[in-house]
Design a protein around this motif. Structure first.
Motif, mmCIF file in Angstrom:
data_model
loop_
_atom_site.group_PDB
_atom_site.id
_atom_site.type_symbol
_atom_site.label_atom_id
_atom_site.label_comp_id
_atom_site.label_asym_id
_atom_site.label_seq_id
_atom_site.Cartn_x
_atom_site.Cartn_y
_atom_site.Cartn_z
ATOM 1 N N SER A 116 0.833 -1.207 0.000
ATOM 2 C CA SER A 116 0.000 0.000 0.000
ATOM 3 C C SER A 116 0.866 1.254 0.000
ATOM 4 O O SER A 116 2.078 1.193 0.262
ATOM 5 C CB SER A 116 -0.877 0.024 1.256
ATOM 6 N N ASP A 252 6.827 11.996 -2.381
ATOM 7 C CA ASP A 252 5.695 11.060 -2.325
ATOM 8 C C ASP A 252 4.873 11.250 -3.602
ATOM 9 O O ASP A 252 4.140 12.217 -3.746
ATOM 10 C CB ASP A 252 4.846 11.335 -1.071
ATOM 11 N N ILE A 254 2.709 9.023 -4.751
ATOM 12 C CA ILE A 254 1.682 7.976 -4.728
ATOM 13 C C ILE A 254 0.440 8.378 -5.512
ATOM 14 O O ILE A 254 -0.109 7.577 -6.263
ATOM 15 C CB ILE A 254 1.398 7.593 -3.260
ATOM 16 N N GLN A 255 0.005 9.630 -5.380
ATOM 17 C CA GLN A 255 -1.183 10.081 -6.113
ATOM 18 C C GLN A 255 -0.820 10.757 -7.445
ATOM 19 O O GLN A 255 -1.576 10.668 -8.412
ATOM 20 C CB GLN A 255 -2.011 11.058 -5.248
HETATM 21 C C1 LIG Z 1 0.249 11.196 -1.529
HETATM 22 C C2 LIG Z 1 -0.264 9.955 -0.850
HETATM 23 N N1 LIG Z 1 0.555 9.272 -0.024
HETATM 24 C C3 LIG Z 1 0.146 8.171 0.606
HETATM 25 C C4 LIG Z 1 -1.141 7.669 0.442
HETATM 26 C C5 LIG Z 1 -1.572 6.452 1.183
HETATM 27 O O1 LIG Z 1 -1.814 5.392 0.306
HETATM 28 P P1 LIG Z 1 -2.682 4.141 0.787
HETATM 29 O O2 LIG Z 1 -4.084 4.614 0.954
HETATM 30 O O3 LIG Z 1 -2.526 3.149 -0.337
HETATM 31 O O4 LIG Z 1 -2.079 3.650 2.049
HETATM 32 C C6 LIG Z 1 -2.023 8.355 -0.408
HETATM 33 C C7 LIG Z 1 -3.399 7.900 -0.579
HETATM 34 O O5 LIG Z 1 -4.286 8.598 -1.023
HETATM 35 C C8 LIG Z 1 -1.576 9.533 -1.061
HETATM 36 O O6 LIG Z 1 -2.381 10.230 -1.873
#
Ligand SMILES: Cc1ncc(COP(=O)(O)O)c(C=O)c1O
Length: 438
Positions: A116, A252, A254-255
């Motif tokens: 995740s 980060d 992730i998004q």
């Molecule tokens: C920038 C960012 N970091 C971390 C996360 C956390 O990801 P997860 O929900 O898969 O744990 C998110 C989730 O929206 C995010 O947008």
């Protein structure tokens, strides 16, 4: 526009959900999915939804892309999960290689795969702490990094993410992050940059000393925070500050990653190179996968075998999907497509802004677009209630749409980058209809 219907079967599933599923789990709407292809999701009543949410930025290549399905099926014919810690397999290794090649930086890189987004952030912090021998972790106002204890502590928004869930992880601090739309009246963007840099420096006098900081974790574009885009100057300053003080700079992504912003990674817009990058969401088209990629010397500073990883980390099925995703981004020119999609949304939003006094700001980087709603343009008072009604209307009329922002007064666009122009315009028409109606 016609409101969608809910049949008896949907009501039965909703009742069952209310009876058996934790109420704290959020749902954008109450429909029950049956099929999803590209940028279209259909529910069990046959209602079709244009998808502007993409499972919160997970579906850059679109739902159930045929190449992803093929790669996953092929993988399933061989094995599901030998466990990388038990016996290695090519998919994990190949994906790490491909990630090291596409993540910016002219230095030796390595990667680790996880499940995740929060897990990726946790691991990036572990690596930074092992590498520096320091403890403190700095994030920013309005940041979102996840829901585990450490990442919740690194996150800014109290409700709903942190409320009642303390005590929080120690040694986590929040630095100021620019918000150009809400800068003080009468100040230029350049002067505002200077003020923010001054505040950033002051933060290291009042909150934590730089030589105690292991890492600064930054979303180059804030996601949950409302798609807030800092200036190049500010991001560069943070990068240089990290270099000067021996702090690991973690982006980060992730998004914002995987073509969303019109570059493979959003940090590339700022002409800086992070030491480590966290990735997840659109990397594997909906299969749970995340990772940390960056300087090999940092990643290898966690020397003890078994100190990083986990039972399901780097699932072969997710790796097969991710390798297909990387091919699709290239073959279908999704980086260029993101810019086109963003420009179409922006042009339409500009038209709305001429008519509706409640549109305070439109901001975008590629197809990462947000519209901020206010009670009036002078006071800029956030209008969360209006956004709530807008999002509800859209979800009831065939458009999956998400809000964003610390004050919940933004809508954000995270459609698949494979969305057709017709679908995109249909989705925008629903928003326009919502604006007219409410
Ligand atoms: C920038 C960012 N970091 C971390 C996360 C956390 O990801 P997860 O929900 O898969 O744990 C998110 C989730 O929206 C995010 O947008």
């Amino acid at each position: 526009m016609k409101e969608l219907l809910e049949g008896n079967l949907t009501k039965k599933w909703q009742d069952k959900r209310d009876r058996y599923v934790a109420s704290a789990v959020g749902n954008g709407n109450r429909h029950i999915a049956a099929e999803a292809k590209g940028a279209l999701v259909t529910d069990i009543d046959g209602n079709a939804f244009i998808d502007f949410a993409g499972a919160i930025g997970v579906q850059n290549v679109g739902h159930c892309h045929p190449k992803v399905i093929k790669a996953v099926k092929e993988q399933l014919e061989h094995f599901i999960h030998p466990g990388f810690n038990v016996m290695m397999y090519p998919g994990y290794i190949e994906l790490c290689k491909r990630l090291c090649e596409i993540v910016p930086g002219e230095f030796a890189k390595k990667a680790i795969l996880l499940n995740s987004g929060a897990e990726a952030v946790e691991n990036a912090v572990k690596i930074a702490r092992a590498y520096t021998g320091r403890q403190a972790v700095v994030t920013f106002d309005r940041a979102f990094h996840g829901r585990t204890n450490l990442t919740m502590s690194m996150t800014s928004k109290v409700k709903p993410y942190k409320f009642g869930f303390g005590p929080f992880a120690p040694e986590t601090y929040k630095a100021p992050y620019p918000y150009d739309y809400r800068k003080p009246e009468g100040i230029s963007s350049e002067d505002y940059d200077e003020t923010m840099i001054e505040q950033f420096n002051d933060f290291f006098l009042s909150q934590v000393s730089p030589e105690l900081v292991a890492c600064i974790v930054m979303e180059p574009v804030q996601g949950e925070g409302g798609f807030i885009i800092p200036s190049k100057r500010f991001v560069k300053y943070v990068r240089d500050f990290c270099t000067e003080h021996g702090i690991v700079f973690i982006a980060d992504e992730i998004q914002a990653g995987f073509a969303r912003t019109g570059k493979m990674f959003s940090i590339e817009h700022f002409d800086v190179v992070p030491d480590l990058m966290t990735i997840s969401k659109s990397i594997a088209a909906g299969f749970p996968l995340s990772g940390v990629v960056g300087k090999a010397e940092m990643i290898d500073s966690c020397g003890l075998k078994g100190s990083l990883g986990g039972t399901y980390c780097g699932s072969p099925i997710a790796c097969a999907a991710a390798l297909a995703v990387l091919d699709i981004i290239e073959e279908e020119h999704l980086i260029e497509r993101a810019e086109k999609i963003g420009a179409i949304i922006e042009a339409r939003a500009e038209e709305w802004a001429d008519t509706y006094h409640s549109i305070g700001d439109i901001r975008r980087l590629g197809a990462m677009v947000a519209i901020e709603f206010v009670k009036d343009k002078q006071s800029k008072e956030p209008d969360k209630e209006l956004v709530k009604r807008l999002v509800t209307y859209c979800n009831q009329h065939g458009l999956l749409l998400l809000d964003a922002g610390l004050k919940g007064n933004c809508i954000r666009f995270l459609s698949p980058l494979t969305i057709t122009e017709v679908q995109l315009n249909q989705g925008l028409a629903i928003i326009e209809d919502a604006l007219n109606s409410i």
